[in-house]
Design an enzyme around this catalytic site. Sequence first.
Site, PDB file in Angstrom:
ATOM      1  N   ASP A   1      -2.753   1.863   7.270  1.00  0.00           N
ATOM      2  CA  ASP A   1      -1.934   1.459   6.049  1.00  0.00           C
ATOM      3  C   ASP A   1      -1.723  -0.113   5.738  1.00  0.00           C
ATOM      4  O   ASP A   1      -1.694  -0.855   5.068  1.00  0.00           O
ATOM      5  CB  ASP A   1      -0.757   2.175   5.863  1.00  0.00           C
ATOM      6  CG  ASP A   1      -0.855   3.767   5.498  1.00  0.00           C
ATOM      7  OD1 ASP A   1      -1.766   3.980   5.028  1.00  0.00           O
ATOM      8  OD2 ASP A   1       0.085   4.365   6.342  1.00  0.00           O
TER       9      ASP A   1
ATOM     10  N   CYS B   1     -12.476  -3.940   6.427  1.00  0.00           N
ATOM     11  CA  CYS B   1     -11.689  -4.734   7.494  1.00  0.00           C
ATOM     12  C   CYS B   1     -10.987  -6.026   7.038  1.00  0.00           C
ATOM     13  O   CYS B   1     -11.853  -6.863   6.476  1.00  0.00           O
ATOM     14  CB  CYS B   1     -12.646  -4.945   8.829  1.00  0.00           C
ATOM     15  SG  CYS B   1     -11.931  -5.817  10.084  1.00  0.00           S
TER      16      CYS B   1
ATOM     17  N   ASP C   1       0.903  -1.186   0.009  1.00  0.00           N
ATOM     18  CA  ASP C   1       0.004   0.144  -0.117  1.00  0.00           C
ATOM     19  C   ASP C   1       0.998   1.218  -0.001  1.00  0.00           C
ATOM     20  O   ASP C   1       1.777   1.411   0.877  1.00  0.00           O
ATOM     21  CB  ASP C   1      -0.961   0.047   1.398  1.00  0.00           C
ATOM     22  CG  ASP C   1      -1.850   1.279   1.451  1.00  0.00           C
ATOM     23  OD1 ASP C   1      -2.795   1.343   0.303  1.00  0.00           O
ATOM     24  OD2 ASP C   1      -1.558   2.034   1.941  1.00  0.00           O
TER      25      ASP C   1
ATOM     26  N   GLU D   1      -1.816  -1.748  -5.819  1.00  0.00           N
ATOM     27  CA  GLU D   1      -3.102  -1.149  -6.180  1.00  0.00           C
ATOM     28  C   GLU D   1      -2.717  -0.518  -7.618  1.00  0.00           C
ATOM     29  O   GLU D   1      -1.594  -0.121  -7.749  1.00  0.00           O
ATOM     30  CB  GLU D   1      -3.605   0.129  -5.466  1.00  0.00           C
ATOM     31  CG  GLU D   1      -3.855  -0.178  -4.124  1.00  0.00           C
ATOM     32  CD  GLU D   1      -4.230   1.039  -3.037  1.00  0.00           C
ATOM     33  OE1 GLU D   1      -5.310   0.962  -2.400  1.00  0.00           O
ATOM     34  OE2 GLU D   1      -3.392   1.671  -2.621  1.00  0.00           O
TER      35      GLU D   1
END
Length: 395
Positions: free
Chosen positions: A358, A329, A181, A265
């Site tokens: 993060d 979550c 991330d 991502e």
Amino acid sequence: MSRYRLVPTAVQEAVLRDHCAHARFVWNLAVEQHSWWRPGRNRAPGYLEQARQLTEARAGFEWLRTGSQMVQQQALRDFAQAVRNLFAGTHRKPTWRKAGRDEGFRIVAVKAGHVRRLSRKTGEAWIPKAGWVRFRWSRKVPDGVKSYRVTLDRARRWHIAFAAIPESVPGPGTGEVAGLDRGVNVSAALSTGEMLCVPRLSPRRRHRLSHLQRRLARAKLGSNRRAQVKLAIARLRAREADTCKDWCEKTSTDLARRFDVIRVEDLRIKNMTRSARGSVASPGKNVRQKAGLNREIMRSGWGRLVRRLEDKAPGRIEKINPAYTSQRCSACGHIAVESRKSQALFACVACNFACNADVNAARNIAAGHAVTARGGDGVARPANREPQHDGLLVA
């Protein structure tokens, strides 16, 4: 590309600057010729026709004839390749090159004896008209070098880059998957809990940079003082950029060696760092704040890190849809905006699971649990969309 620091003498530097000027001049002439082309007109001149024009220009102008014909012809070959890349849809349209910013030239048909080692830390390369120019042998030069490029940056540092395809970094073979991330405060957070940050300038250098920027704003245009201040700023900027590049290289190598699959991502960094100024009719809001965010994103090396991972671990990098990765979550899969308590804290409102925000997003990325606003992933649906019937068809 394997880049090394070039150390020319004063006489050799003058020759290298002439090569840069000639290559830039020839390139800009080719850009100007193609700028006149429009659909319906005759085709723009190709490489062979431009090469004949270059021969006529060298015969008519002494300052162009004193330069290296190889450097000038190679600039035309590079432009022809740029045009082919444009029509292939892989690159943008070739643009003008500016003095002081786009300084460099390329040498091809390098023979085996044109690059040699002198001592443990010194090597030299043969450059037309300049002779043997020394460079710092900081690491092994790739075998079978066929071409290299000489460049001059804004900090007035010369570099030589040898064209070579590096070998990929082998994975550990354990099948371990990692999620990555990317952020601003934390440059890269791993699903293992590691927090990696790009080293920045020291407080003393940041203070000096601010002082130099204020001096630059007061300096008169075209003055010697302005040139000196710009050079000092360029050296600080170059130091910051080199630090970011070094961090990306070391981090990407370490990740490629430790994990078999690395998931990141799929971010559109170009769109994310677009200016918020807007137009005269529709001005933007919070322009200064958005500009500061854009600078921090670029300083974090988001794109360079993933690009180097793809180079070193080909086929082992997977890009995940970034939708709702920061709101989901990683323990129970519940999605809620309220779970993101702050920039650094994630506390699930359903199961009370808490961890760094993060790291939680990195775990979602590692599991591939990115959901879309259309219908989710089948386990949990976005909290900001009403439930939809399974049989509902949308035209």
